[in-house]
Scaffold this motif. Structure first.
Motif, PDB file in Angstrom:
ATOM      1  N   ALA A  79       0.807  -1.054   0.077  1.00  0.00           N
ATOM      2  CA  ALA A  79      -0.145  -0.145  -0.187  1.00  0.00           C
ATOM      3  C   ALA A  79       0.862   1.386  -0.016  1.00  0.00           C
ATOM      4  CB  ALA A  79      -0.849   0.145   1.136  1.00  0.00           C
ATOM      5  N   GLU A  80       1.942   1.130   0.563  1.00  0.00           N
ATOM      6  CA  GLU A  80       2.943   2.389   0.778  1.00  0.00           C
ATOM      7  C   GLU A  80       3.289   2.727  -0.694  1.00  0.00           C
ATOM      8  OE1 GLU A  80       6.168   0.990   2.752  1.00  0.00           O
ATOM      9  OE2 GLU A  80       4.981   0.986   4.843  1.00  0.00           O
ATOM     10  N   ALA A  81       3.262   1.705  -1.802  1.00  0.00           N
ATOM     11  CA  ALA A  81       3.729   2.063  -3.070  1.00  0.00           C
ATOM     12  C   ALA A  81       2.446   2.104  -4.174  1.00  0.00           C
ATOM     13  CB  ALA A  81       4.437   0.933  -3.689  1.00  0.00           C
ATOM     14  N   GLY A  82       1.177   2.236  -3.492  1.00  0.00           N
ATOM     15  CA  GLY A  82       0.152   2.418  -4.307  1.00  0.00           C
ATOM     16  C   GLY A  82      -0.432   1.054  -4.906  1.00  0.00           C
ATOM     17  N   VAL A  83       0.046  -0.025  -4.469  1.00  0.00           N
ATOM     18  CA  VAL A  83      -0.168  -1.436  -4.962  1.00  0.00           C
ATOM     19  C   VAL A  83      -1.047  -2.000  -4.085  1.00  0.00           C
ATOM     20  CG1 VAL A  83       0.744  -3.623  -5.844  1.00  0.00           C
ATOM     21  CG2 VAL A  83       2.382  -1.450  -5.949  1.00  0.00           C
ATOM     22  N   SER A  84      -2.060  -2.706  -4.721  1.00  0.00           N
ATOM     23  CA  SER A  84      -3.165  -3.736  -4.131  1.00  0.00           C
ATOM     24  C   SER A  84      -2.933  -4.993  -4.296  1.00  0.00           C
ATOM     25  CB  SER A  84      -4.504  -3.029  -4.408  1.00  0.00           C
ATOM     26  OG  SER A  84      -4.689  -3.434  -5.801  1.00  0.00           O
ATOM     27  N   VAL A  85      -3.737  -5.834  -3.176  1.00  0.00           N
ATOM     28  CA  VAL A  85      -3.640  -7.300  -3.279  1.00  0.00           C
ATOM     29  C   VAL A  85      -5.048  -7.903  -3.564  1.00  0.00           C
ATOM     30  CG1 VAL A  85      -3.023  -9.396  -1.973  1.00  0.00           C
ATOM     31  CG2 VAL A  85      -1.735  -7.412  -1.594  1.00  0.00           C
ATOM     32  N   THR A  86      -5.125  -8.654  -4.726  1.00  0.00           N
ATOM     33  CA  THR A  86      -6.467  -9.497  -4.992  1.00  0.00           C
ATOM     34  C   THR A  86      -6.273 -10.854  -4.286  1.00  0.00           C
ATOM     35  OG1 THR A  86      -7.740 -10.111  -6.613  1.00  0.00           O
ATOM     36  CG2 THR A  86      -5.575  -9.854  -7.118  1.00  0.00           C
ATOM     37  N   ARG A  87      -7.073 -11.296  -3.590  1.00  0.00           N
ATOM     38  CA  ARG A  87      -7.015 -12.587  -2.863  1.00  0.00           C
ATOM     39  C   ARG A  87      -7.373 -13.697  -3.756  1.00  0.00           C
ATOM     40  NH1 ARG A  87      -4.169 -10.294   0.478  1.00  0.00           N
ATOM     41  NH2 ARG A  87      -4.478 -10.204   2.860  1.00  0.00           N
ATOM     42  N   THR A  88      -6.974 -14.639  -3.620  1.00  0.00           N
ATOM     43  CA  THR A  88      -7.321 -16.017  -4.398  1.00  0.00           C
ATOM     44  C   THR A  88      -7.324 -17.350  -3.596  1.00  0.00           C
ATOM     45  OG1 THR A  88      -5.248 -17.018  -4.656  1.00  0.00           O
ATOM     46  CG2 THR A  88      -5.608 -15.363  -6.173  1.00  0.00           C
ATOM     47  N   LYS A  89      -7.957 -18.388  -3.850  1.00  0.00           N
ATOM     48  CA  LYS A  89      -7.887 -19.668  -3.245  1.00  0.00           C
ATOM     49  C   LYS A  89      -6.470 -20.146  -3.004  1.00  0.00           C
ATOM     50  CE  LYS A  89     -12.285 -21.662  -4.910  1.00  0.00           C
ATOM     51  NZ  LYS A  89     -12.696 -22.892  -5.699  1.00  0.00           N
ATOM     52  N   VAL A  90      -6.453 -20.885  -1.859  1.00  0.00           N
ATOM     53  CA  VAL A  90      -4.779 -21.418  -1.779  1.00  0.00           C
ATOM     54  C   VAL A  90      -4.525 -22.476  -2.935  1.00  0.00           C
ATOM     55  CG1 VAL A  90      -3.537 -22.810  -0.144  1.00  0.00           C
ATOM     56  CG2 VAL A  90      -5.057 -21.035   0.859  1.00  0.00           C
TER      57      VAL A  90
END
Length: 434
Positions: A279-290
């Motif tokens: 988030a500090e770099a303006g990047v987000s995480v999209t979650r997936t199944k394991v």
């Protein structure tokens, strides 16, 4: 029959020559040319023979790579103009196990519909066996050098570091070749392929990599690399001997790969440390199944530039859709050449995570009750894979094990007291459902 990581289990019980023959026949129904490679387990030789026999009976040509890292097999499907690939490996499992994992020409593992199609043919014994004059051929090929060239072209190392590579007695020797091609000075541990894994257990956990960490710390090495038996997983040791957690490694890889506005893919059990660091770099995480197959599916979405699992599977979609451990090793060398990994890792703030499990023979019923209770009691709930509750300042995940009669609990918050409270809350939910 298939899990998210293919077929795996004890040789002579779950995994047999008969099964390999049946999978070869089932795959041969839809494929004209198939690449096959194996890890160092001795049982892989007979499974290769059985699988290729099933392919050839179906009129399918088999391209045998022999001993090869799984990412080499996955990449070679495209290089050999094949329709599919099969890696005969149990990856990080113990020596008594083996397995089969199937790959598409894109480098992505077979998705669920493709796995189910093969399973159905095996169950129904639906083969298309050919006459004596219409059998498939079998040829040998060596894709290792092609893999080395691809890695050298994909990664630039300005000031080559000294690297210790713990091959784990597996098939990951391609990493040593690639790092040397990039100019690195390389020392090795457990470099002799041996499917009994005498040097250390195949999975490169912190506990299993103490020798690597000690050697890096006591030498002038800048970096340590550890692979599992088929080199689809990579774990790292910083130059000071610190074994980097999977979440920290994911954060470092993702930060290097992504720019502002990009997304990275990671499974539902990934730490908040990754979200916060990116988030500090303006990047987000999209979650997936394991499961790396689900991460691979997500990285094909627009704007997703990297995907990883804290277990050690790392995917750069501009290179390949398979978890490529040797590529990860080269990427780590590039990072270490620019700035010590220990310094980079220190910038990733980590948080307390609590884990436990509860035994039950009724996993499905328990998880149905969990989902019912949680969706009624909480606002931010995901049922993508198990039941994950986002509490804002923490989260918990209740997820049935894919291989054992267990439901697993994972809870995390940004301080110890809150982590304990979130875990207790999750445990109460699960206990009530059980």
């Amino acid at each position: 029959m298939f899990g998210t990581s293919g077929i795996r289990g004890p040789v002579g019980e779950t995994v047999t020559a008969e099964l390999a023959l049946s999978v070869g026949r089932a795959l041969g129904v839809e494929a004209e040319r198939v690449v096959v490679g194996r890890d160092a387990r001795e049982s892989g030789r007979l499974l290769t023979d059985a699988l290729t026999a099933g392919l050839r009976e179906s009129g399918t040509d088999a391209v045998d790579l022999g001993l090869a890292a799984t990412p080499t097999v996955a990449r070679a499907v495209g290089w050999e103009d094949a329709d599919a690939g099969v890696a005969i490996t149990a990856s990080h499992n113990p020596p008594a196990d083996n397995g089969l994992k199937l790959w598409q020409p894109s480098g992505q593992a077979f998705d669920e519909p493709r796995r189910e199609r093969i399973s159905e043919r095996v169950r129904e014994d639906a083969a298309d066996l050919r006459a004596w004059d219409d059998l498939g051929g079998r040829e040998s090929a060596d894709a290792r050098e092609r893999h080395v060239e691809a890695l050298a072209d994909a990664v630039a190392v300005d000031d080559p570091p000294t690297v210790v590579v713990d091959v784990g007695n597996g098939a990951g020797g391609v990493t040593v070749d690639a790092l040397q091609r990039l100019g690195c000075h390389v020392e090795t541990l457990n470099a002799q392929p041996d499917g009994a894994f005498p040097g250390r257990p195949s999975e490169p956990t912190a506990e299993h990599c103490t020798s690597l960490a000690s050697l890096v710390a006591e030498s002038d090495a800048d970096l340590g690399i550890a692979h599992d038996g088929d080199a689809d997983r990579t774990r790292a040791v910083a130059g000071d001997g610190t074994y980097l957690s999977g979440d920290v490694t994911l954060a470092l890889f993702a930060r290097a790969a992504a720019s502002e506005g990009d997304r990275v893919a990671a499974p539902v059990d990934t730490s908040l440390a990754v979200d916060d660091h990116l988030a500090e770099a303006g990047v987000s995480v999209t979650r997936t199944k394991v499961g790396d197959v689900y991460v691979a599916e997500r990285v094909t979405d627009e704007g997703v530039v990297f995907g990883g699992e804290p277990s050690g599977a790392w995917i750069w979609p501009d290179a390949t859709l398979c978890p490529d451990g040797p590529l990860a090793a080269c990427k780590l060398a590039a990072l270490a050449s620019d700035r010590p990994l220990a310094e980079r890792a220190a910038e990733v703030e980590t948080y307390p995570i609590r884990r436990d499990s509860v035994g039950t023979d009724e996993k499905r019923a328990v998880m149905e009750r969990v989902a019912e209770r949680v969706t009624a009691a909480y606002e931010d709930v995901s049922t993508l894979d198990g039941v994950r509750v986002d509490l804002g300042d923490g989260w918990f995940l209740l997820r049935a094990s894919g291989t054992q009669p267990l439901v697993r609990i994972t809870a995390e918050a940004r301080d110890e007291t809150r982590a304990d409270a979130v875990f207790a809350e999750a445990r109460d939910v699960l206990d009530a459902a059980v």
